[in-house]
Design an enzyme around this catalytic site. Structure first.
Site, PDB file in Angstrom:
ATOM      1  CD  GLU A 207      -3.183  -0.718   0.462  1.00 37.83           C
ATOM      2  OE1 GLU A 207      -3.333   0.780   0.022  1.00 37.83           O
ATOM      3  OE2 GLU A 207      -4.010  -2.542  -0.383  1.00 37.83           O
ATOM      4  CB  CYS A 245      -1.286   7.384   0.895  1.00 35.13           C
ATOM      5  SG  CYS A 245      -3.309   6.820   1.789  1.00 35.13           S
TER       6      CYS A 245
HETATM    7  P1  NAD Z   1       8.577   4.022   5.639  1.00 39.41           P
HETATM    8  O1  NAD Z   1       8.550   3.489   3.767  1.00 39.41           O
HETATM    9  O2  NAD Z   1       9.682   5.080   5.137  1.00 39.41           O
HETATM   10  O3  NAD Z   1       8.303   3.040   6.107  1.00 39.41           O
HETATM   11  C1  NAD Z   1       7.125   2.545   7.025  1.00 39.41           C
HETATM   12  C2  NAD Z   1       7.520   1.324   7.463  1.00 39.41           C
HETATM   13  O4  NAD Z   1       8.670   0.536   7.445  1.00 39.41           O
HETATM   14  C3  NAD Z   1       7.579   1.699   8.521  1.00 39.41           C
HETATM   15  O5  NAD Z   1       6.926   0.880   9.912  1.00 39.41           O
HETATM   16  C4  NAD Z   1       9.560   2.116   8.890  1.00 39.41           C
HETATM   17  O6  NAD Z   1       9.001   1.820  10.586  1.00 39.41           O
HETATM   18  C5  NAD Z   1       9.870   0.879   8.053  1.00 39.41           C
HETATM   19  N1  NAD Z   1      11.180   0.859   7.039  1.00 39.41           N
HETATM   20  C6  NAD Z   1      11.131   2.207   6.738  1.00 39.41           C
HETATM   21  N2  NAD Z   1      12.354   1.758   6.641  1.00 39.41           N
HETATM   22  C7  NAD Z   1      12.469   0.326   6.662  1.00 39.41           C
HETATM   23  C8  NAD Z   1      13.742   0.193   6.250  1.00 39.41           C
HETATM   24  N3  NAD Z   1      14.850   0.223   5.341  1.00 39.41           N
HETATM   25  N4  NAD Z   1      13.667  -1.584   6.267  1.00 39.41           N
HETATM   26  C9  NAD Z   1      12.640  -1.609   7.052  1.00 39.41           C
HETATM   27  N5  NAD Z   1      11.489  -1.073   7.180  1.00 39.41           N
HETATM   28  C10 NAD Z   1      11.784  -0.624   7.519  1.00 39.41           C
HETATM   29  O7  NAD Z   1       6.728   5.232   4.965  1.00 39.41           O
HETATM   30  P2  NAD Z   1       6.119   6.674   5.981  1.00 39.41           P
HETATM   31  O8  NAD Z   1       7.086   7.284   5.876  1.00 39.41           O
HETATM   32  O9  NAD Z   1       5.943   5.624   7.261  1.00 39.41           O
HETATM   33  O10 NAD Z   1       4.603   7.111   5.107  1.00 39.41           O
HETATM   34  C11 NAD Z   1       4.783   7.885   3.862  1.00 39.41           C
HETATM   35  C12 NAD Z   1       4.600   6.748   2.539  1.00 39.41           C
HETATM   36  O11 NAD Z   1       3.654   5.715   3.010  1.00 39.41           O
HETATM   37  C13 NAD Z   1       3.725   8.112   1.954  1.00 39.41           C
HETATM   38  O12 NAD Z   1       4.425   7.530   0.752  1.00 39.41           O
HETATM   39  C14 NAD Z   1       2.504   7.358   1.939  1.00 39.41           C
HETATM   40  O13 NAD Z   1       1.727   7.455   0.748  1.00 39.41           O
HETATM   41  C15 NAD Z   1       2.764   5.699   2.248  1.00 39.41           C
HETATM   42  N6  NAD Z   1       1.012   5.210   2.358  1.00 39.41           N
HETATM   43  C16 NAD Z   1       0.115   4.956   2.009  1.00 39.41           C
HETATM   44  C17 NAD Z   1      -0.533   4.536   2.367  1.00 39.41           C
HETATM   45  C18 NAD Z   1      -1.978   3.898   1.712  1.00 39.41           C
HETATM   46  O14 NAD Z   1      -2.407   3.048   2.321  1.00 39.41           O
HETATM   47  N7  NAD Z   1      -0.883   2.848   0.237  1.00 39.41           N
HETATM   48  C19 NAD Z   1      -0.896   5.088   3.651  1.00 39.41           C
HETATM   49  C20 NAD Z   1       0.078   5.694   4.359  1.00 39.41           C
HETATM   50  C21 NAD Z   1       0.523   6.482   3.841  1.00 39.41           C
END
Ligand code: NAD
Length: 487
Positions: A207, A245
Site C-alpha cells: 500500500e 496517501c
Molecule cells: P516508510 O516507508 O518510511 O515506513 C513504513 C514502515 O516501514 C515503517 O514501519 C518503518 O519503520 C518501516 N521502515 C522504514 N525504513 C525501513 C527499512 N529500511 N527497512 C525495513 N523497514 C523500514 O513510510 P512512511 O514515512 O511511514 O509513510 C509515508 C509513505 O507511505 C508515503 O509515501 C505515503 O503515501 C505512504 N502511505 C500509503 C498508504 C496507503 O494506504 N497506500 C497509507 C499511508 C501512507
C-alpha cells in the site's frame, strides 16, 4: 525476536487461530479495546500528530469500529466459502472455493494513521484465521506504544504481537519467513520489502503513495463550486494536514476558472481553520522535524515560492505549516515531482479541462484520482482513459470509508487491496476443493489414444451432452474431424 516468531508459528500450527470462535473472540477483544481505550487513543493521536479528537475519531477509531462490526457480522459467511460451477465433462462432481488462512503474517505500517493502517489489516488477518506480527512506525511513538499495550492486554498474545522499532527492526523482521507481508509506506521501502519477500517466495501487499490529482471542471453553478472547494479544503488540510496517501496532491483546473476556485478555497480555509490557523486546534501538525524541513524545502524552491498565493507561514517549534495554495509552480520543481504529504497544494492550470487526462496519464498511476464535474462525457473519459487505485467524482478521500469497495493502488501506487471482505481475501488462500464420484469414469480420458477418443474429447470440451451423444453414436463429426482423420 526470532524465538518469539517461531513460538507464534508453532501456535498457529496448533490450529487454534483457525477456529471461528477464536477469530470472533479476538475481533470482540479488539472492539472492546477500541471502546474502552478510545480516550487514550485520541490522546496519543493528538500527541504524535496534533490531530483533533473529532478528526481522529472520524478517520481512525470510528472507521475501525465499523470494520470490526462488519467482520464479526459476516465472518461465518466469509469462512464458508462458495460452491463453484464445473464444466460438463466433470459430471457428478462438486467443487468449492474454500478460504484458508495463510499462516503467520507480518503487517508493517506507516505513521500518518497509526491505528487505522495497523488495525484495519489486522482485522482482516484475524478474520481470516492468521497469526500476526504488527510493526507500527517509530515516527508515531505514542501511538505505537499504546498499540503494543492495548493488543497485549486485549488479544491472544500467543498469536498476535506488536514489535516496536524503526528501520533496523524492520530489516530484522524482513529476514524472517512470513506467509504474507502487508506493507503500508513509501515506494522506496516497498522495494526493500519486496526483495526480502522474494527470498522466501512470500506474497506481499504494498500500500504505497504517490501524487493524487483532483481535476476541477469549470462548474457552472456557484453552489457546486462552493461544495467542490469545501470538500477539497477539508480533504487536503483537514485530514492529518495533508499527510495522507489519498490526500489531494495537486489540483488541475482551467486557467479562466482558477481564480474563482482559489477565492472559494481561501474562504473555506478561513471558515474551517480561522484567521489564525496556528492557534486553531483543527489543524494537525507535521509529524516531525525531518518532514517539516522536507516540506519547507519544497516551498523554498525559488520558483515554487514565486507561485505562492495563500498561506506559507510555518513554525518549526510547533511543527505547524499553514494551509497553503500555490498556482502553477514549475512542473520540474520538487513540489510537482515528489509526493507532497503535507498541507501545501499546487494548482496547475490548463487551457481545456480535457487536457488534464493527458497530464495524469503522463505520470505514474496514482492511488486516487478525484474529478469534480457534472460533465458525464468527462467523467466517462476520466474513468476509462486513466488508471488509478480508485476514482471519485465530486468528492475526495471518502472512498476510504466504504468497506464494500477495494482500497489499494495500481502500478507505482502499490498492489493488493483490502477493507471489508477484501481484507479477509487478502489474508486468505482460496483453496480449490474438488469432490469426484467413483462412477462416471469416461473411458476416453484415459490412454491408449485412438481417433475415436480424440473426437469424444473434442465433443466433451466443446459440445453439450446431446452433442456428445451424437458424436458417440457416430451421427455427428466434430469440427476438426477432417484434420485428425488423416492422423
Ligand atoms: P516508510 O516507508 O518510511 O515506513 C513504513 C514502515 O516501514 C515503517 O514501519 C518503518 O519503520 C518501516 N521502515 C522504514 N525504513 C525501513 C527499512 N529500511 N527497512 C525495513 N523497514 C523500514 O513510510 P512512511 O514515512 O511511514 O509513510 C509515508 C509513505 O507511505 C508515503 O509515501 C505515503 O503515501 C505512504 N502511505 C500509503 C498508504 C496507503 O494506504 N497506500 C497509507 C499511508 C501512507
Amino acid at each position: 525476536m526470532e524465538r518469539e516468531v517461531s513460538g507464534m508459528r508453532k501456535y498457529y500450527e496448533s490450529g487454534k487461530t483457525k477456529e471461528a470462535s477464536w477469530r470472533e473472540s479476538q475481533l470482540k477483544g479488539l472492539r472492546s479495546a477500541l471502546m474502552e481505550k478510545e480516550e487514550d487513543i485520541l490522546k496519543a493521536l493528538k500527541q504524535d500528530l496534533g490531530k483533533h479528537h473529532v478528526e481522529a475519531f472520524r478517520d481512525e477509531v470510528g472507521i475501525l469500529g465499523r470494520s470490526i462490526d462488519v467482520a464479526l457480522k459476516s465472518l461465518r459467511r466469509w469462512m464458508a466459502g462458495r460452491e463453484a460451477k464445473l464444466p460438463k465433462i466433470a459430471v457428478l462432481s462438486r467443487a468449492d472455493i474454500v478460504p484458508e488462512p495463510l499462516g503467520l503474517v507480518l503487517i508493517m505500517s506507516s505513521w500518518n494513521f497509526p491505528f487505522g493502517l495497523s488495525l484495519e489489516p489486522l482485522i482482516g488477518a484475524i478474520a481470516a484465521g492468521n497469526a500476526a506480527v504488527l510493526k507500527p512506525s517509530e515516527m508515531s511513538p505514542a501511538c505505537s506504544s499504546l498499540l503494543a499495550t492495548i493488543l497485549a492486554s486485549y488479544l491472544d498474545n500467543n498469536a498476535i504481537k506488536v514489535f516496536q522499532g524503526g528501520p533496523q527492526l524492520g530489516q530484522q523482521l524482513l529476514c524472517q519467513k512470513w506467509d504474507k507481508i502487508f506493507f503500508t509506506g513509501s515506494a522506496q521501502v516497498g522495494r526493500i520489502v519486496m526483495s526480502a519477500a522474494a527470498q522466501h517466495l512470500t506474497p506481499v501487499t504494498l500500500e504505497l503513495g504517490g501524487k493524487c490529482p483532483a481535476v476541477v471542471d469549470s462548474l457552472s453553478a456557484s453552489w457546486d463550486t462552493q461544495v467542490a472547494a469545501k470538500r477539497i479544503v477539508s480533504a487536503k488540510y483537514g485530514s492529518c494536514a495533508g499527510q495522507a496517501c489519498i490526500a489531494i496532491d495537486y489540483v488541475i483546473v482551467e486557467r479562466n476558472f482558477a481564480p474563482v476556485l482559489v477565492e472559494s478555497m481561501k474562504a473555506w480555509i478561513n471558515k474551517m481553520f480561522g484567521e489564525n490557523p496556528k492557534e486553531n486546534n483543527s489543524v494537525a501538525r507535521v509529524v516531525n522535524k525531518q518532514h517539516f524541513s522536507r516540506l519547507k524545502n519544497l516551498l523554498d524552491y525559488p520558483e515554487a515560492k514565486n507561485s505562492l498565493v495563500f498561506g506559507g507561514s510555518m513554525d518549526e517549534d510547533s511543527l505547524f505549516i499553514e494551509p497553503t495554495i500555490l498556482v502553477d509552480p514549475p512542473l520540474e520543481s520538487e513540489i510537482m515531482r515528489e509526493e507532497i504529504f503535507g498541507p501545501l497544494l499546487p494548482i496547475i492550470t490548463v487551457e481545456k479541462i480535457e487536457d488534464s487526462i493527458q497530464f495524469i496519464k503522463s505520470r505514474p498511476k496514482p492511488l486516487a484520482i478525484y474529478a469534480f464535474t457534472n460533465n458525464k462525457t468527462l467523467q466517462r473519459r476520466m474513468s476509462s482513459e486513466t488508471s488509478s487505485g480508485s476514482i471519485v467524482f465530486n468528492d475526495a478521500i471518502v472512498q476510504y470509508v466504504a468497506d464494500t469497495i477495494p482500497f489499494g493502488g495500481v502500478g507505482g501506487s502499490g498492489f493488493g487491496k483490502y477493507h471489508g471482505k477484501f481484507s479477509f481475501d487478502t489474508f486468505s488462500h482460496e483453496k480449490a476443493v474438488m469432490q469426484r464420484s467413483f462412477y462416471t469414469d469416461f473411458w476416453f480420458r484415459h490412454p491408449p489414444w485412438t481417433l475415436n477418443k480424440f473426437q469424444l474429447l473434442q465433443a466433451a470440451y466443446n459440445l453439450d451432452y446431446f452433442g456428445m451423444l451424437l458424436v458417440l453414436l457416430g451421427l455427428k463429426k466434430t469440427r476438426r474431424y477432417s484434420i485428425w482423420a488423416a492422423m
